[in-house]
Design a protein around this motif. Structure first.
Motif, short mmCIF file in Angstrom:
data_model
loop_
_atom_site.label_atom_id
_atom_site.label_comp_id
_atom_site.label_asym_id
_atom_site.label_seq_id
_atom_site.Cartn_x
_atom_site.Cartn_y
_atom_site.Cartn_z
N UNK A 1 5.31 2.77 -12.45
CA UNK A 1 7.15 3.80 -11.23
C UNK A 1 7.02 2.87 -10.76
N UNK A 2 8.48 2.72 -10.23
CA UNK A 2 8.93 1.36 -9.36
C UNK A 2 9.61 1.90 -8.14
N UNK A 3 8.61 1.82 -6.71
CA UNK A 3 8.88 2.46 -5.48
C UNK A 3 10.43 1.77 -4.91
N UNK A 4 10.43 2.03 -4.06
CA UNK A 4 10.91 1.15 -2.92
C UNK A 4 10.60 1.12 -1.15
N UNK A 5 11.06 0.67 -0.93
CA UNK A 5 9.78 0.88 0.73
C UNK A 5 10.78 0.06 1.77
N UNK B 1 11.82 -3.59 0.61
CA UNK B 1 10.28 -3.92 -0.66
C UNK B 1 10.76 -2.89 -1.85
N UNK B 2 10.54 -3.59 -2.54
CA UNK B 2 10.72 -3.20 -4.26
C UNK B 2 9.12 -3.73 -4.92
N UNK B 3 8.81 -2.69 -5.37
CA UNK B 3 7.41 -2.94 -5.99
C UNK B 3 6.98 -2.02 -7.57
N UNK B 4 6.63 -2.69 -8.08
CA UNK B 4 6.10 -1.70 -9.55
C UNK B 4 4.71 -1.12 -9.53
N UNK B 5 4.10 -0.12 -9.96
CA UNK B 5 2.47 0.28 -10.01
C UNK B 5 2.18 0.61 -11.18
N UNK C 1 0.26 -1.19 -0.08
CA UNK C 1 0.24 0.32 0.15
C UNK C 1 1.48 1.43 -0.49
N UNK C 2 1.89 1.28 0.60
CA UNK C 2 2.97 2.51 0.94
C UNK C 2 3.72 2.91 -0.53
N UNK C 3 3.95 1.83 -1.03
CA UNK C 3 4.24 1.43 -2.54
C UNK C 3 3.58 2.00 -3.52
N UNK C 4 1.78 1.86 -3.25
CA UNK C 4 0.95 2.21 -4.42
C UNK C 4 0.87 3.61 -4.41
N UNK C 5 0.73 4.10 -3.30
CA UNK C 5 0.56 5.31 -2.62
C UNK C 5 1.90 6.65 -3.08
#
Length: 147
Positions: free
Chosen positions: A111-115, A132-136, A65-69
């Protein structure tokens, strides 16, 4: 941050409040905008696993959720998670989980994000328990309700 209402902390809080699972977990957004988001969850017994640590699923949820926001603050509020990978570093012990995400790269549709997932102890000590790492991805269609 633009003048788009989708960029405001109030909009992010309203969006989070509209998610039944986020309400169940008791999540809150404490920072949002400019490619960054911070989500917090207070630890309670129902969120622990059998050894007393915060359940890994709660950490994965918070990272997702943090990555998506964070991504949504740069590529638009209509987004969906494409992928999330969580690396658990140590057991999660403390009173509050904090998931701090930031955009590493943003394009038009992805977007690519780190958490970083940190546990806060009652004495204020902070311990990183996972990363964590994620793509949105941008989403154009709203899903229909299913019964």
């Amino acid at each position: 941050m633009s003048d788009d209402p989708g960029d405001s902390l109030e909009f992010a809080r309203a969006t989070l409040a509209a998610q039944p699972f986020s309400r169940l977990v008791g999540a809150r957004i404490t920072a949002f905008g400019g490619g960054r988001a911070v989500l917090e969850v207070d630890v309670r017994d129902e969120l622990r696993q059998q050894s007393g640590y915060l359940h890994g699923g709660v950490l994965a949820y918070a990272a997702d959720n943090a990555i998506t926001f964070a991504a949504g603050s740069t590529i638009g509020s209509a987004v969906l998670t494409g992928s999330v990978s969580v690396q658990y570093l140590r057991p999660a012990l403390g009173r509050t989980l904090r998931a701090e995400a930031h955009v590493v790269h943003a394009g038009r549709r992805q977007a690519v994000c780190d958490c970083t997932l940190t546990m806060l102890a009652p004495d204020g000590t902070e311990t990183i328990c996972a990363i964590a790492r994620g793509t949105v991805l941008t989403a154009n269609d709203k899903p229909s309700a299913r019964t």
